[in-house]
Design an enzyme around this catalytic site. Structure first.
Site, PDB file in Angstrom:
ATOM      1  N   TRP A  24       3.801  39.607   3.205  1.00  0.00           N
ATOM      2  CA  TRP A  24       2.543  40.039   2.586  1.00  0.00           C
ATOM      3  C   TRP A  24       1.460  39.002   2.872  1.00  0.00           C
ATOM      4  O   TRP A  24       1.730  37.793   2.760  1.00  0.00           O
ATOM      5  CB  TRP A  24       2.738  40.194   1.069  1.00  0.00           C
ATOM      6  CG  TRP A  24       1.518  40.660   0.344  1.00  0.00           C
ATOM      7  CD1 TRP A  24       0.620  41.592   0.758  1.00  0.00           C
ATOM      8  CD2 TRP A  24       1.075  40.213  -0.954  1.00  0.00           C
ATOM      9  NE1 TRP A  24      -0.366  41.757  -0.202  1.00  0.00           N
ATOM     10  CE2 TRP A  24      -0.113  40.929  -1.243  1.00  0.00           C
ATOM     11  CE3 TRP A  24       1.564  39.295  -1.883  1.00  0.00           C
ATOM     12  CZ2 TRP A  24      -0.819  40.742  -2.443  1.00  0.00           C
ATOM     13  CZ3 TRP A  24       0.879  39.108  -3.077  1.00  0.00           C
ATOM     14  CH2 TRP A  24      -0.304  39.835  -3.354  1.00  0.00           C
ATOM     15  N   ASP A  48      10.736  41.509   5.139  1.00  0.00           N
ATOM     16  CA  ASP A  48      10.204  42.461   4.160  1.00  0.00           C
ATOM     17  C   ASP A  48       8.726  42.716   4.436  1.00  0.00           C
ATOM     18  O   ASP A  48       7.902  41.818   4.286  1.00  0.00           O
ATOM     19  CB  ASP A  48      10.364  41.889   2.737  1.00  0.00           C
ATOM     20  CG  ASP A  48       9.851  42.854   1.686  1.00  0.00           C
ATOM     21  OD1 ASP A  48      10.646  43.688   1.220  1.00  0.00           O
ATOM     22  OD2 ASP A  48       8.647  42.790   1.339  1.00  0.00           O
ATOM     23  N   TYR A  53       0.739  46.207   3.882  1.00  0.00           N
ATOM     24  CA  TYR A  53       0.512  44.835   4.384  1.00  0.00           C
ATOM     25  C   TYR A  53      -0.199  44.865   5.745  1.00  0.00           C
ATOM     26  O   TYR A  53      -0.657  43.839   6.228  1.00  0.00           O
ATOM     27  CB  TYR A  53       1.829  44.051   4.533  1.00  0.00           C
ATOM     28  CG  TYR A  53       2.652  43.902   3.273  1.00  0.00           C
ATOM     29  CD1 TYR A  53       2.153  44.264   2.028  1.00  0.00           C
ATOM     30  CD2 TYR A  53       3.945  43.388   3.329  1.00  0.00           C
ATOM     31  CE1 TYR A  53       2.923  44.135   0.883  1.00  0.00           C
ATOM     32  CE2 TYR A  53       4.713  43.258   2.190  1.00  0.00           C
ATOM     33  CZ  TYR A  53       4.200  43.646   0.969  1.00  0.00           C
ATOM     34  OH  TYR A  53       4.974  43.517  -0.164  1.00  0.00           O
ATOM     35  N   LYS A  78       7.818  49.932   3.003  1.00  0.00           N
ATOM     36  CA  LYS A  78       7.600  50.586   1.699  1.00  0.00           C
ATOM     37  C   LYS A  78       6.613  51.740   1.792  1.00  0.00           C
ATOM     38  O   LYS A  78       5.671  51.693   2.582  1.00  0.00           O
ATOM     39  CB  LYS A  78       7.080  49.551   0.690  1.00  0.00           C
ATOM     40  CG  LYS A  78       7.901  48.279   0.662  1.00  0.00           C
ATOM     41  CD  LYS A  78       7.488  47.309  -0.425  1.00  0.00           C
ATOM     42  CE  LYS A  78       8.174  45.967  -0.237  1.00  0.00           C
ATOM     43  NZ  LYS A  78       7.492  45.050   0.658  1.00  0.00           N
ATOM     44  N   HIS A 109       6.906  51.745  -3.255  1.00  0.00           N
ATOM     45  CA  HIS A 109       6.269  50.442  -3.533  1.00  0.00           C
ATOM     46  C   HIS A 109       5.890  50.264  -5.010  1.00  0.00           C
ATOM     47  O   HIS A 109       6.083  49.190  -5.593  1.00  0.00           O
ATOM     48  CB  HIS A 109       5.019  50.316  -2.650  1.00  0.00           C
ATOM     49  CG  HIS A 109       4.620  48.913  -2.356  1.00  0.00           C
ATOM     50  ND1 HIS A 109       4.047  48.525  -1.179  1.00  0.00           N
ATOM     51  CD2 HIS A 109       4.710  47.784  -3.094  1.00  0.00           C
ATOM     52  CE1 HIS A 109       3.802  47.236  -1.201  1.00  0.00           C
ATOM     53  NE2 HIS A 109       4.191  46.761  -2.363  1.00  0.00           N
ATOM     54  N   LEU A 189       8.286  32.326  -5.210  1.00  0.00           N
ATOM     55  CA  LEU A 189       7.697  30.974  -5.243  1.00  0.00           C
ATOM     56  C   LEU A 189       6.453  30.958  -6.110  1.00  0.00           C
ATOM     57  O   LEU A 189       5.618  30.057  -6.006  1.00  0.00           O
ATOM     58  CB  LEU A 189       7.356  30.506  -3.813  1.00  0.00           C
ATOM     59  CG  LEU A 189       8.509  30.560  -2.810  1.00  0.00           C
ATOM     60  CD1 LEU A 189       8.062  30.056  -1.439  1.00  0.00           C
ATOM     61  CD2 LEU A 189       9.699  29.750  -3.310  1.00  0.00           C
ATOM     62  N   SER A 230       6.190  32.847   3.866  1.00  0.00           N
ATOM     63  CA  SER A 230       5.437  31.721   4.418  1.00  0.00           C
ATOM     64  C   SER A 230       4.952  32.092   5.806  1.00  0.00           C
ATOM     65  O   SER A 230       5.611  32.834   6.527  1.00  0.00           O
ATOM     66  CB  SER A 230       6.274  30.448   4.486  1.00  0.00           C
ATOM     67  OG  SER A 230       5.456  29.432   5.045  1.00  0.00           O
TER      68      SER A 230
HETATM   69  N1  LIG Z   1       6.869  44.991  -3.933  1.00  0.00           N
HETATM   70  C1  LIG Z   1       5.748  44.383  -4.293  1.00  0.00           C
HETATM   71  O1  LIG Z   1       4.920  44.925  -5.033  1.00  0.00           O
HETATM   72  C2  LIG Z   1       5.500  42.985  -3.794  1.00  0.00           C
HETATM   73  C3  LIG Z   1       4.462  42.235  -4.362  1.00  0.00           C
HETATM   74  C4  LIG Z   1       4.281  40.929  -3.895  1.00  0.00           C
HETATM   75  C5  LIG Z   1       5.107  40.417  -2.905  1.00  0.00           C
HETATM   76  N2  LIG Z   1       6.089  41.184  -2.346  1.00  0.00           N
HETATM   77  C6  LIG Z   1       6.959  40.674  -1.259  1.00  0.00           C
HETATM   78  O2  LIG Z   1       7.479  39.405  -1.644  1.00  0.00           O
HETATM   79  C7  LIG Z   1       7.116  38.430  -0.674  1.00  0.00           C
HETATM   80  C8  LIG Z   1       6.967  37.057  -1.302  1.00  0.00           C
HETATM   81  O3  LIG Z   1       6.037  37.085  -2.368  1.00  0.00           O
HETATM   82  P1  LIG Z   1       4.537  36.483  -2.260  1.00  0.00           P
HETATM   83  O4  LIG Z   1       4.055  36.589  -0.859  1.00  0.00           O
HETATM   84  O5  LIG Z   1       3.757  37.145  -3.332  1.00  0.00           O
HETATM   85  O6  LIG Z   1       4.629  34.983  -2.679  1.00  0.00           O
HETATM   86  P2  LIG Z   1       5.701  33.783  -2.733  1.00  0.00           P
HETATM   87  O7  LIG Z   1       6.768  33.947  -1.732  1.00  0.00           O
HETATM   88  O8  LIG Z   1       6.059  33.597  -4.158  1.00  0.00           O
HETATM   89  O9  LIG Z   1       4.771  32.551  -2.367  1.00  0.00           O
HETATM   90  C9  LIG Z   1       4.104  32.463  -1.144  1.00  0.00           C
HETATM   91  C10 LIG Z   1       3.179  31.240  -1.202  1.00  0.00           C
HETATM   92  O10 LIG Z   1       3.979  30.049  -1.265  1.00  0.00           O
HETATM   93  C11 LIG Z   1       3.630  29.208  -0.156  1.00  0.00           C
HETATM   94  N3  LIG Z   1       4.866  28.562   0.308  1.00  0.00           N
HETATM   95  C12 LIG Z   1       5.890  29.142   0.956  1.00  0.00           C
HETATM   96  N4  LIG Z   1       6.871  28.248   1.185  1.00  0.00           N
HETATM   97  C13 LIG Z   1       6.441  27.074   0.669  1.00  0.00           C
HETATM   98  C14 LIG Z   1       7.018  25.786   0.607  1.00  0.00           C
HETATM   99  N5  LIG Z   1       8.215  25.527   1.094  1.00  0.00           N
HETATM  100  N6  LIG Z   1       6.292  24.797   0.011  1.00  0.00           N
HETATM  101  C15 LIG Z   1       5.069  25.046  -0.500  1.00  0.00           C
HETATM  102  N7  LIG Z   1       4.469  26.264  -0.474  1.00  0.00           N
HETATM  103  C16 LIG Z   1       5.166  27.266   0.109  1.00  0.00           C
HETATM  104  C17 LIG Z   1       3.031  30.109   0.889  1.00  0.00           C
HETATM  105  O11 LIG Z   1       2.111  29.402   1.691  1.00  0.00           O
HETATM  106  P3  LIG Z   1       2.331  29.211   3.285  1.00  0.00           P
HETATM  107  O12 LIG Z   1       2.272  30.584   3.894  1.00  0.00           O
HETATM  108  O13 LIG Z   1       1.197  28.340   3.662  1.00  0.00           O
HETATM  109  O14 LIG Z   1       3.663  28.557   3.476  1.00  0.00           O
HETATM  110  C18 LIG Z   1       2.306  31.128   0.023  1.00  0.00           C
HETATM  111  O15 LIG Z   1       1.047  30.630  -0.408  1.00  0.00           O
HETATM  112  C19 LIG Z   1       5.832  39.015  -0.071  1.00  0.00           C
HETATM  113  O16 LIG Z   1       5.460  38.393   1.128  1.00  0.00           O
HETATM  114  C20 LIG Z   1       6.216  40.458   0.049  1.00  0.00           C
HETATM  115  O17 LIG Z   1       7.056  40.646   1.178  1.00  0.00           O
HETATM  116  C21 LIG Z   1       6.305  42.460  -2.796  1.00  0.00           C
END
Ligand SMILES: NC(=O)c1ccc[n+]([C@@H]2O[C@H](COP(=O)([O-])OP(=O)(O)OC[C@H]3O[C@@H](n4cnc5c(N)ncnc54)[C@H](OP(=O)(O)O)[C@@H]3O)[C@@H](O)[C@H]2O)c1
Length: 265
Positions: A24, A48, A53, A78, A109, A189, A230
């Site tokens: 995402w 995913d 997206y 999704k 979704h 995260l 990431s």
């Molecule tokens: N079904 C739904 O409604 C829904 C909603 C939200 C998300 N999702 C899915 O879940 C996935 C993950 O959730 P998310 O994207 O919301 O957020 P997340 O995985 O909780 O966090 C991503 C954030 O953390 C940073 N990050 C990643 N690894 C890191 C590390 N080792 N150290 C420090 N910072 C780090 C990333 O920055 P960098 O990119 O700079 O590393 C980004 O800003 C999405 O990409 C998507 O595929 C689904």
């Protein structure tokens, strides 16, 4: 012992990799293409994405161009609720953008208002036609899952929900686990918001790992599927390096309590 190739058996017997890359907010084009290739290089076997997206094309291209065999990589995409009345069409459009013969997991979704059951019946049709290996939902609460359970023939194989120690709904998690619905943690995260929490940092320091690694490990030890996002090669690598330590029960309980006052969905 858990490894990066560990899988979880879904309620239809299909095995889904426990750890995946979420994409995402990674833009279509080079950023998404590179992130997926780095992930596959690092040993991830699960990506995913979602129609909304807007990066399915780059995700599919990166998978097709990589040397890893297609059947070793799990691809989730999704259905957006606006497409609830034309599930087959939306599915084919995603499949065409991905350029893949089969999609491993197709999720609703968000619950389409007033159309939860009818949408799920269309999802079942896709599954029965053999066009997808597994079907599931995302952001569905107990009432929506109960509506599906009472009127449909297949229970969702997965419910992808917002889930981390800071954001949990234990009642929903128990419901899913009791009914054989795999729980998949999105935003594991905390979208970066809590990575500087002193309590979490202290735990990370005591295991000589990063706060992100603690959160991913917490999800895995709860038997959740987990999809940290990431777009950076170094983070993609370290986020997969979570198999050399185990959080003690006392630490798991401490983390479990972070979100105990919050109820989501
Ligand atoms: N079904 C739904 O409604 C829904 C909603 C939200 C998300 N999702 C899915 O879940 C996935 C993950 O959730 P998310 O994207 O919301 O957020 P997340 O995985 O909780 O966090 C991503 C954030 O953390 C940073 N990050 C990643 N690894 C890191 C590390 N080792 N150290 C420090 N910072 C780090 C990333 O920055 P960098 O990119 O700079 O590393 C980004 O800003 C999405 O990409 C998507 O595929 C689904």
């Amino acid at each position: 012992m858990l490894t990066l190739s560990s899988t979880l058996s879904l309620n239809n017997g299909t095995r889904m990799p426990r750890l995946g890359l979420g994409v995402w907010q990674i833009p279509e084009g080079d950023p998404a293409y590179r992130a997926v290739q780095w992930a596959l290089d690092a040993g991830y076997r699960h990506i995913d994405t979602a129609r909304i997206y807007r990066n399915e094309q780059s995700v599919g291209a990166a998978v097709r161009d990589h040397s890893v065999a297609r059947d070793e990589v799990w691809i989730t995409t999704k259905l957006f609720p606006v497409d609830a009345l034309r599930v087959g069409h939306a599915f084919e459009a995603s499949r065409a953008r991905l350029g893949l013969d089969i999609i491993d997991l197709y999720l609703v979704h968000f619950p389409p208002p007033g159309l939860v059951v009818s949408t799920w019946k269309r999802m079942e049709r896709l599954y029965h036609e053999g066009r997808v290996r597994a079907i599931g939902v995302s952001n569905h609460g107990i009432s929506q899952l109960e509506a599906i359970r009472k009127s449909c023939s297949i229970l969702p194989q997965v419910n992808q929900i917002h889930l981390s120690p800071y954001h949990c709904n234990w009642e929903l998690i128990s419901y899913c686990q009791d009914h054989g619905i795999a729980v998949e943690a999105y935003s594991p995260l905390t979208r970066g918001k809590h990575l500087d929490d002193r309590r979490l940092q202290d735990i990370a320091e005591s295991y000589h790992v990063s706060p992100a690694q603690v959160l991913i490990r917490w999800a895995l030890q709860h038997d959740f599927i987990v999809i940290p996002k990431s777009s950076q090669e170094s983070h993609i690598g370290t986020n997969a390096d979570v198999f050399g330590f185990t959080l003690d029960d006392s630490v798991m309980h401490e983390l479990d309590a972070y979100g105990s006052t919050k109820r989501t969905l």
